[in-house]
Write a protein that holds these residues in place. Structure first.
Motif, PDB file in Angstrom:
ATOM      1  N   GLY A 151      -0.760  -3.566   4.280  1.00 11.36           N
ATOM      2  CA  GLY A 151      -0.806  -2.662   5.419  1.00 11.36           C
ATOM      3  C   GLY A 151      -1.851  -3.061   6.451  1.00 11.36           C
ATOM      4  O   GLY A 151      -2.460  -4.134   6.364  1.00 11.36           O
ATOM      5  N   PHE A 152      -2.065  -2.189   7.421  1.00  9.56           N
ATOM      6  CA  PHE A 152      -3.104  -2.451   8.421  1.00  9.56           C
ATOM      7  C   PHE A 152      -4.468  -2.088   7.859  1.00  9.56           C
ATOM      8  O   PHE A 152      -5.405  -2.883   7.906  1.00  9.56           O
ATOM      9  CB  PHE A 152      -2.827  -1.633   9.683  1.00  9.56           C
ATOM     10  N   ASN A 153      -4.577  -0.874   7.290  1.00  8.69           N
ATOM     11  CA  ASN A 153      -5.828  -0.436   6.651  1.00  8.69           C
ATOM     12  C   ASN A 153      -5.773  -0.634   5.138  1.00  8.69           C
ATOM     13  O   ASN A 153      -6.647  -1.270   4.558  1.00  8.69           O
ATOM     14  CB  ASN A 153      -6.081   1.047   6.947  1.00  8.69           C
ATOM     15  N   ASN A 154      -4.706  -0.104   4.521  1.00 13.50           N
ATOM     16  CA  ASN A 154      -4.485  -0.215   3.081  1.00 13.50           C
ATOM     17  C   ASN A 154      -3.084   0.320   2.756  1.00 13.50           C
ATOM     18  O   ASN A 154      -2.275   0.519   3.671  1.00 13.50           O
ATOM     19  CB  ASN A 154      -5.567   0.550   2.289  1.00 13.50           C
ATOM     20  N   TYR A 155      -2.837   0.564   1.489  1.00  6.98           N
ATOM     21  CA  TYR A 155      -1.485   0.972   1.061  1.00  6.98           C
ATOM     22  C   TYR A 155      -1.041   2.307   1.657  1.00  6.98           C
ATOM     23  O   TYR A 155       0.164   2.563   1.786  1.00  6.98           O
ATOM     24  CB  TYR A 155      -1.437   1.042  -0.470  1.00  6.98           C
ATOM     25  N   THR A 156      -1.983   3.162   2.029  1.00  2.51           N
ATOM     26  CA  THR A 156      -1.603   4.490   2.552  1.00  2.51           C
ATOM     27  C   THR A 156      -0.854   4.407   3.880  1.00  2.51           C
ATOM     28  O   THR A 156      -0.201   5.386   4.278  1.00  2.51           O
ATOM     29  CB  THR A 156      -2.844   5.381   2.731  1.00  2.51           C
ATOM     30  N   ASP A 157      -0.931   3.275   4.563  1.00  3.60           N
ATOM     31  CA  ASP A 157      -0.203   3.124   5.831  1.00  3.60           C
ATOM     32  C   ASP A 157       1.309   3.235   5.630  1.00  3.60           C
ATOM     33  O   ASP A 157       2.042   3.548   6.579  1.00  3.60           O
ATOM     34  CB  ASP A 157      -0.520   1.767   6.478  1.00  3.60           C
ATOM     35  N   PHE A 158       1.776   2.972   4.402  1.00  4.14           N
ATOM     36  CA  PHE A 158       3.214   2.984   4.143  1.00  4.14           C
ATOM     37  C   PHE A 158       3.727   4.353   3.708  1.00  4.14           C
ATOM     38  O   PHE A 158       4.931   4.528   3.532  1.00  4.14           O
ATOM     39  CB  PHE A 158       3.558   1.942   3.065  1.00  4.14           C
ATOM     40  N   CYS A 175       1.007  -4.557  -2.365  1.00  5.18           N
ATOM     41  CA  CYS A 175      -0.106  -3.602  -2.392  1.00  5.18           C
ATOM     42  C   CYS A 175      -0.708  -3.451  -3.785  1.00  5.18           C
ATOM     43  O   CYS A 175      -1.698  -2.738  -3.961  1.00  5.18           O
ATOM     44  CB  CYS A 175       0.355  -2.240  -1.875  1.00  5.18           C
ATOM     45  N   CYS A 176      -0.098  -4.095  -4.788  1.00  8.06           N
ATOM     46  CA  CYS A 176      -0.640  -4.101  -6.143  1.00  8.06           C
ATOM     47  C   CYS A 176      -1.018  -5.530  -6.511  1.00  8.06           C
ATOM     48  O   CYS A 176      -0.229  -6.459  -6.308  1.00  8.06           O
ATOM     49  CB  CYS A 176       0.381  -3.549  -7.133  1.00  8.06           C
ATOM     50  N   THR A 177      -2.193  -5.720  -7.047  1.00  8.42           N
ATOM     51  CA  THR A 177      -2.718  -7.058  -7.343  1.00  8.42           C
ATOM     52  C   THR A 177      -1.818  -7.818  -8.316  1.00  8.42           C
ATOM     53  O   THR A 177      -1.388  -7.271  -9.336  1.00  8.42           O
ATOM     54  CB  THR A 177      -4.131  -6.950  -7.945  1.00  8.42           C
ATOM     55  N   ASP A 178      -1.572  -9.102  -8.005  1.00  4.51           N
ATOM     56  CA  ASP A 178      -0.792 -10.002  -8.874  1.00  4.51           C
ATOM     57  C   ASP A 178       0.538  -9.376  -9.284  1.00  4.51           C
ATOM     58  O   ASP A 178       0.936  -9.412 -10.455  1.00  4.51           O
ATOM     59  CB  ASP A 178      -1.596 -10.373 -10.132  1.00  4.51           C
ATOM     60  N   ASN A 179       1.221  -8.822  -8.296  1.00  3.26           N
ATOM     61  CA  ASN A 179       2.459  -8.109  -8.601  1.00  3.26           C
ATOM     62  C   ASN A 179       3.698  -8.775  -8.021  1.00  3.26           C
ATOM     63  O   ASN A 179       4.755  -8.179  -7.989  1.00  3.26           O
ATOM     64  CB  ASN A 179       2.373  -6.660  -8.094  1.00  3.26           C
ATOM     65  N   VAL A 180       3.576 -10.020  -7.545  1.00  6.95           N
ATOM     66  CA  VAL A 180       4.707 -10.686  -6.900  1.00  6.95           C
ATOM     67  C   VAL A 180       4.944 -12.050  -7.542  1.00  6.95           C
ATOM     68  O   VAL A 180       4.010 -12.848  -7.699  1.00  6.95           O
ATOM     69  CB  VAL A 180       4.452 -10.864  -5.386  1.00  6.95           C
ATOM     70  N   SER A 197      -5.802   1.612  -7.655  1.00 11.19           N
ATOM     71  CA  SER A 197      -6.672   0.864  -8.560  1.00 11.19           C
ATOM     72  C   SER A 197      -6.776  -0.612  -8.157  1.00 11.19           C
ATOM     73  O   SER A 197      -7.805  -1.246  -8.382  1.00 11.19           O
ATOM     74  CB  SER A 197      -6.157   0.976  -9.997  1.00 11.19           C
ATOM     75  N   SER A 198      -5.708  -1.145  -7.552  1.00  9.48           N
ATOM     76  CA  SER A 198      -5.739  -2.544  -7.111  1.00  9.48           C
ATOM     77  C   SER A 198      -6.660  -2.734  -5.916  1.00  9.48           C
ATOM     78  O   SER A 198      -7.321  -3.771  -5.782  1.00  9.48           O
ATOM     79  CB  SER A 198      -4.323  -3.017  -6.748  1.00  9.48           C
ATOM     80  N   ALA A 199      -6.694  -1.715  -5.034  1.00  6.15           N
ATOM     81  CA  ALA A 199      -7.574  -1.744  -3.843  1.00  6.15           C
ATOM     82  C   ALA A 199      -7.406  -3.045  -3.045  1.00  6.15           C
ATOM     83  O   ALA A 199      -8.381  -3.706  -2.693  1.00  6.15           O
ATOM     84  CB  ALA A 199      -9.026  -1.553  -4.255  1.00  6.15           C
ATOM     85  N   VAL A 200      -6.154  -3.415  -2.778  1.00  2.00           N
ATOM     86  CA  VAL A 200      -5.892  -4.619  -1.969  1.00  2.00           C
ATOM     87  C   VAL A 200      -6.349  -4.361  -0.537  1.00  2.00           C
ATOM     88  O   VAL A 200      -6.081  -3.308   0.035  1.00  2.00           O
ATOM     89  CB  VAL A 200      -4.388  -4.969  -1.993  1.00  2.00           C
TER      90      VAL A 200
END
Length: 244
Positions: A151-158, A175-180, A197-200
């Protein structure tokens, strides 16, 4: 007279290069406006990052038009020894130089203000278009993959976006670490808890971090461009003052 002839020739050749660059930028700008996805496939994450903050197609068309006009005026003014064209060349270059200095000052002093402005501009578009507009969604996916951001700021943008609604209130896999996986498919559903929890990091912060990491290179390029512009203005005024 030998010095005048040399500088006039150099000015003509220099502006011929600018003119050709303008033509190239116009062509690429039209291409991007007509077929953006193919542009992303060729130039990758860097081009997709730019798509977040400006409409690359229109930006390239505008930049190409300015370079086209600047190169034409410089070439014509030097070749025909036309004072009007030389003066217009100088004025346009001076305006560009002042705008660049002003932009640099704003970027250095008002970074937070710029961030707030971009946030107000971009986040609502994410909420309305991500998941429904294929080109826009592809651009963001390429950016998040290339910069390892969300996202622009973080996952909450979606939250509230078409993607969020259609996929049972979940977030993009990036938006989740090592998830792709390598083929861009998600390993598991990215829920709110996992994303939190990932805090990307947001893409704007990541982009700023990359710029700061390469600050010396960016500053060197900017300084080089400024020197070239000053030199071009000086030469244009020298040719102007020696034209009879």
């Amino acid at each position: 007279m030998q010095c005048f002839g040399f500088l006039k020739t150099m000015m003509f050749l220099f502006n011929l290069i600018i003119f050709l660059c303008g033509v190239a930028l116009l062509a690429v700008g039209i291409w991007v406006s007509v077929d953006g996805p193919s542009f992303l496939k060729i130039f990758g994450p860097l081009s997709s990052s730019a798509f977040q903050f400006v409409n690359v197609g229109y930006f390239l068309i505008a930049a190409g038009a300015v370079l086209f006009a600047l190169g034409f005026l410089g070439c014509y003014g030097a070749h025909a020894e036309n004072k009007c064209a030389l003066m217009m060349f100088f004025i346009i270059l001076l305006v560009i130089f002042i705008a660049e200095v002003a932009a640099a000052v704003v970027a250095l002093v008002y970074t937070t203000l710029a961030e707030q402005f971009l946030k107000l501009l971009i986040v609502p578009v994410i909420k309305s278009d991500y998941g429904s507009q294929s080109d826009f969604t592809q651009v963001w996916n390429s950016t998040m993959k290339g910069l390892n951001c969300c996202g622009f700021n973080n996952y909450t943008d979606f939250e509230g976006s078409p993607y969020y609604s259609v996929n049972n209130n979940t977030f993009p896999a990036y938006c989740c670490t090592d998830n792709v996986y390598a083929n861009d498919t998600a390993k598991e559903i990215c829920t709110s808890q996992k994303a939190q929890s990932s805090a990307v990091e947001g893409c704007f912060d990541q982009l700023l971090q990359d710029i700061r990491t390469n600050a010396a290179t960016v500053g060197g390029v900017a300084a080089g461009i400024a020197v070239l512009e000053l030199a071009a203005m000086i030469v244009s005024m020298y040719v102007y003052s020696n034209v009879k």
